[in-house]
Write a protein that holds these residues in place. Structure first.
Motif, PDB file in Angstrom:
ATOM      1  N   ASP A  26       0.887  -1.161   0.153  1.00  0.00           N
ATOM      2  CA  ASP A  26       0.221   0.084  -0.463  1.00  0.00           C
ATOM      3  C   ASP A  26       1.192   1.055   0.203  1.00  0.00           C
ATOM      4  O   ASP A  26       2.060   1.165  -0.026  1.00  0.00           O
ATOM      5  N   ARG A  73      -5.187   2.408  -0.282  1.00  0.00           N
ATOM      6  CA  ARG A  73      -6.489   1.982  -0.823  1.00  0.00           C
ATOM      7  C   ARG A  73      -7.427   2.155  -0.262  1.00  0.00           C
ATOM      8  O   ARG A  73      -8.411   1.622  -0.202  1.00  0.00           O
ATOM      9  N   SER A  74      -7.243   2.282   1.190  1.00  0.00           N
ATOM     10  CA  SER A  74      -8.237   2.501   3.006  1.00  0.00           C
ATOM     11  C   SER A  74      -8.840   3.821   1.998  1.00  0.00           C
ATOM     12  O   SER A  74     -10.889   3.423   2.126  1.00  0.00           O
ATOM     13  N   GLU A  77     -11.313   2.617  -1.238  1.00  0.00           N
ATOM     14  CA  GLU A  77     -12.161   1.487  -0.869  1.00  0.00           C
ATOM     15  C   GLU A  77     -13.347   2.364   0.295  1.00  0.00           C
ATOM     16  O   GLU A  77     -14.456   2.277  -0.643  1.00  0.00           O
ATOM     17  N   LEU A  80     -15.456   4.260  -2.627  1.00  0.00           N
ATOM     18  CA  LEU A  80     -16.393   3.425  -3.613  1.00  0.00           C
ATOM     19  C   LEU A  80     -17.617   3.049  -2.619  1.00  0.00           C
ATOM     20  O   LEU A  80     -19.251   3.281  -2.505  1.00  0.00           O
ATOM     21  N   LYS A  81     -17.097   2.852  -1.200  1.00  0.00           N
ATOM     22  CA  LYS A  81     -18.383   2.390   0.030  1.00  0.00           C
ATOM     23  C   LYS A  81     -19.632   3.503  -0.208  1.00  0.00           C
ATOM     24  O   LYS A  81     -20.514   2.815  -0.103  1.00  0.00           O
ATOM     25  N   CYS A  95     -10.428   9.859  -5.158  1.00  0.00           N
ATOM     26  CA  CYS A  95      -9.665   9.282  -6.207  1.00  0.00           C
ATOM     27  C   CYS A  95     -10.236   9.691  -7.407  1.00  0.00           C
ATOM     28  O   CYS A  95      -8.206   9.568  -7.632  1.00  0.00           O
ATOM     29  N   GLU A 199      -7.001  -1.664 -10.032  1.00  0.00           N
ATOM     30  CA  GLU A 199      -7.828  -2.674  -9.409  1.00  0.00           C
ATOM     31  C   GLU A 199      -8.896  -2.673  -9.173  1.00  0.00           C
ATOM     32  O   GLU A 199      -9.941  -3.052  -8.878  1.00  0.00           O
ATOM     33  N   HIS A 200      -9.413  -0.806  -8.985  1.00  0.00           N
ATOM     34  CA  HIS A 200     -10.280  -0.275  -9.048  1.00  0.00           C
ATOM     35  C   HIS A 200     -11.148   0.380  -9.855  1.00  0.00           C
ATOM     36  O   HIS A 200     -11.665   1.150  -9.956  1.00  0.00           O
TER      37      HIS A 200
END
Length: 206
Positions: A26, A73-74, A77, A80-81, A95, A199-200
């Protein structure tokens, strides 16, 4: 070593880049943004026109700082959430902002690679290295008007000797080892950030 009288310090940049690489593949946000603090100092040291260009980068750094968080990364995520990322329309999400910084990091890395190659016909100035790197890293994502403005910025960049003074060396031979160490660290951070964004599915956010 410390470069007396200079805002940009190569050793600080290297320290922050290395510190941003966590053991779990990360990227730690705080040292990543501290790296940008040094990169901005580098850009602003290149003159008024370059500092105008760097202002947009600075705004992006501030936005991500305001979001908080420990890891890239967190942050991705979490957004996104929360539904903060729109894959079809432009938003001011962390992002999207990170992606723009990521592309600018590639531009700086490629420019330094050009400077490390040596003072020949194609790499004799910051202007040539800056333009070449821009055409690869940023121009494909910029509208025509912004591309034209960027060309004026590069025309105003100082010569190679001025750059050598920024990193406290006397000649190209002394500069190359320093540049290669910094380029390697930039590459590690860029590659890891690229993997997280890929990855995302975030490498082409509008």
């Amino acid at each position: 070593k410390d470069c007396p009288g200079k805002l940009f310090q190569a050793w600080r940049l290297l320290l922050y880049l290395k510190s941003s690489l966590s053991d779990d593949d990360d990227v730690l946000l705080e040292p990543y943004l501290q790296s940008w603090d040094q990169l901005l100092k580098f850009m602003e040291s290149l003159g008024t026109m370059a500092s105008f260009f760097s202002q947009k980068v600075k705004e992006k750094v501030v936005l991500i700082q305001q979001l908080g968080g420990i890891y890239i990364r967190s942050m991705v995520e979490m957004e996104l959430k929360a539904g903060a990322v729109d894959f079809s329309h432009r938003t001011d999400s962390g992002c999207r902002t990170l992606l723009r910084l990521h592309r600018s990091l590639l531009w700086l890395k490629l420019m330094l690679e050009g400077l490390a190659e040596g003072p020949d016909v194609r790499t004799s100035s910051l202007m040539v290295c800056g333009v070449d790197a821009y055409m690869v890293a940023l121009a494909p994502h910029h509208p025509w008007v912004l591309r034209q403005a960027a060309e004026f910025v590069f025309l105003a960049l100082p010569d190679r000797q001025y750059f050598l003074q920024l990193v406290c060396v006397q000649n190209q031979q002394e500069a190359v080892p320093i540049l290669r160490i910094i380029i390697h660290a930039l590459t590690l951070v860029h590659t890891r950030t690229q993997q997280i964004l890929a990855e995302h599915g975030m490498l082409e956010l509008p």
